[in-house]
Design an enzyme around this catalytic site. Structure first.
Site, PDB file in Angstrom:
ATOM      1  N   GLU A   1      12.762 -12.813  12.918  1.00 33.98           N
ATOM      2  CA  GLU A   1      13.642 -12.727  14.088  1.00 33.98           C
ATOM      3  C   GLU A   1      13.127 -13.743  15.102  1.00 33.98           C
ATOM      4  OE1 GLU A   1      16.359 -11.087  14.345  1.00 33.98           O
ATOM      5  OE2 GLU A   1      16.225  -9.889  12.522  1.00 33.98           O
TER       6      GLU A   1
ATOM      7  N   CYS B   1      15.253 -13.393  23.960  1.00 33.44           N
ATOM      8  CA  CYS B   1      15.539 -14.354  22.877  1.00 33.44           C
ATOM      9  C   CYS B   1      17.020 -14.682  22.764  1.00 33.44           C
ATOM     10  CB  CYS B   1      15.025 -13.815  21.544  1.00 33.44           C
ATOM     11  SG  CYS B   1      15.754 -12.243  21.042  1.00 33.44           S
TER      12      CYS B   1
END
Length: 504
Positions: free
Chosen positions: A239, A273
């Site tokens: 991720e 993010c």
């Protein structure tokens, strides 16, 4: 390269019998990380993590940990990132509670055999997919949301019946310490140990053999994790992140669009993010975009964000200096103020930025929002496609055709129209990147499947042997004809059942 060593804590799990067995068998020359992994693997091999009742019990214990230790979690996040207690609950623990609730409610359904479509050759056979645990999973968390992005993969690992070694980020050192000290009081210490430490501890963990590695962080370290995993042919979920673009159509309601963009960008001081990394818009609306964002910053964080309790701080001095260096060569339209002693950087908007500007060469991961002007959606799509595939792509437009076009002509981990970040809250949507922004996905059943082996199963009866003659030698044209019919003719049993019920 795997991180910044800040604080490392002593391993605080209470030793169990399996731990002493490891010490006796392998001696004290083994590293702490080796012993932890060995203990987890031995515990997994007993089969104790596989029964659904055990998994549900552990998930409920994890939920109890979150609710009972809410204050400890909030205090740690306050020290790490200057988040308020309410912000921590909203962005860290609330989603975790929801993820656990879904897993507990639907675990029996996820773990059940999954029937598949048959051919005429296998119509009388039992054919299905059986999810089964992978084994021992390594979860390497991130510091920006130290609880959400570390424990959500743990929810998936527990639900799938795995053991899991949890490595919180040493950068968010206070959260890591609380996790190390308190989580073992709620979860099985043998199956779900927490290992704290910095680069050397992480490297030692990566030398061990795992059945899956789940890493959240940047792409540079992601490549190192993948390289280490390759030595054992260990599958990975990465991720990562990247520069998530945000295109603003000139016909959109700028007040609404800029309000949502401002929230999505500056929450957690830009250290998200999936935050909008930069804006793409036509030159004719750039000044209006700047003014609308200015109003929203004042509305959300007052005239002095530095003194506002809901505005966070950069995680440490290293990242403060990195973010401040990205301002070089750009025109500041809003903000730009900073205080290194507090790791404070004001919400900042940069205008007239080009693709070659320093701020456009890496993921910002801070409260800087560059505006790059383009002639329209054609140039915006070209600009996006010339760069690495982002984790998220945002488009603000009242035109559904334009939105569909952006979906059709670009690639990203996710696309959200007319909002920011909210797709992360939808547990039914897979969360993950593509290309440079990540490998794999999680959330709800997507996480369960990611950390399971979907085993193909076919159980055939020993009678009706004459029906199998077509596959045995000698292979003739006649047998080939029958094989073509029986192998290629698919049978949808659900449809046949519906037709039968309809006939009745």
């Amino acid at each position: 390269m795997l991180g910044v060593v800040l604080e490392s804590s002593a391993y605080s799990n209470i030793p169990c019998p399996l731990f002493y067995q490891s010490l006796t068998q392998y001696g004290s020359s083994m590293s702490r990380e080796q012993l932890v992994v060995e203990r987890a693997r031995r515990a997994f091999q007993t089969g104790m993590s596989k029964p659904l009742k055990f998994r549900v019990h552990q998930l409920k214990n994890l939920h109890r940990f979150i609710t009972e230790r809410r204050k400890d979690i909030a205090d740690a996040v306050k020290k790490d990132l200057n988040k308020t207690e309410h912000s921590t609950e909203l962005f860290e623990t609330l989603g975790l509670e929801g993820e656990i609730d879904v897993a507990v409610e639907r675990l029996a359904e996820w773990a059940a055999p999954r029937p598949v479509e048959k051919s005429l050759l296998t119509i009388l056979d039992e054919v299905y997919i059986q999810p089964e645990p992978l084994g021992v999973v390594l979860i390497i968390g991130a510091w920006n949301y130290p609880w959400a992005v570390t424990l959500q993969p743990l929810v998936a690992a527990i639900a799938a019946g795995n053991a899991a070694v949890v490595k919180p980020s040493e950068v968010s050192s206070h959260s890591a310490k609380v996790m190390e000290e308190l989580l073992p009081l709620y979860l099985d210490k043998e199956l779900y140990p927490v290992v704290c430490g910095g680069v050397s501890e992480t490297q030692e963990l990566l030398r061990q053999r795992f059945d899956h590695i789940f890493y959240t962080g940047n792409s540079t370290v992601g490549k190192l994790v993948m390289e280490a995993a390759a030595r054992h042919l260990t599958p990975v979920t990465l991720e990562l992140g990247g520069k998530s673009p945000c295109y603003i159509d000139k016909d959109v309601d700028l007040r609404v669009a800029c309000r949502r963009i401002t929230w999505g960008k500056f929450v957690n001081c830009g250290q998200t993010c999936i935050a909008p990394d930069y804006i793409l818009c036509e030159p004719s609306i750039q000044d209006r975009v700047v003014e609308e964002i200015r109003k929203c910053i004042t509305e959300f964080y007052t005239d002095d964000p530095k003194t506002f309790e809901d505005y966070g701080r950069i995680i440490n001095q290293r990242h403060f200096q990195r973010v401040m260096s990205l301002l070089e060569g750009s025109t500041v339209a809003i903000g730009g103020d900073s205080d290194q002693s507090q790791c404070y950087i004001a919400p900042t908007v940069l205008k007239d930025v080009t693709g070659g500007s320093k701020v456009m060469q890496e993921e910002i991961f801070g409260p800087l929002l560059p505006i790059v002007t383009v002639s329209g959606v054609d140039e915006a799509i070209q600009f996006i496609n010339e760069r690495e595939k982002p984790l998220a792509l945002y488009v603000f437009s009242p035109d559904n055709k334009l939105i569909r076009r952006v979906i059709a002509e670009t690639s990203s981990g996710a696309l959200v129209a007319n909002d920011c970040l909210v797709h992360f809250t939808v547990s039914a949507l897979p969360f993950g990147g593509v290309g440079n922004s990540g490998i794999g996905r999680y959330h709800s059943q997507h996480g369960f499947d990611q950390l399971s082996h979907l085993r193909a199963c076919l159980i055939k009866k020993l009678n009706l042997e004459d029906a199998n003659a077509m596959r045995y030698p000698p292979h003739t044209a006649k047998k080939l004809g029958w094989a073509r019919f029986f192998l290629l003719k698919r049978v949808n049993l659900r449809r046949l059942r519906r037709m039968a019920l309809l006939a009745l």
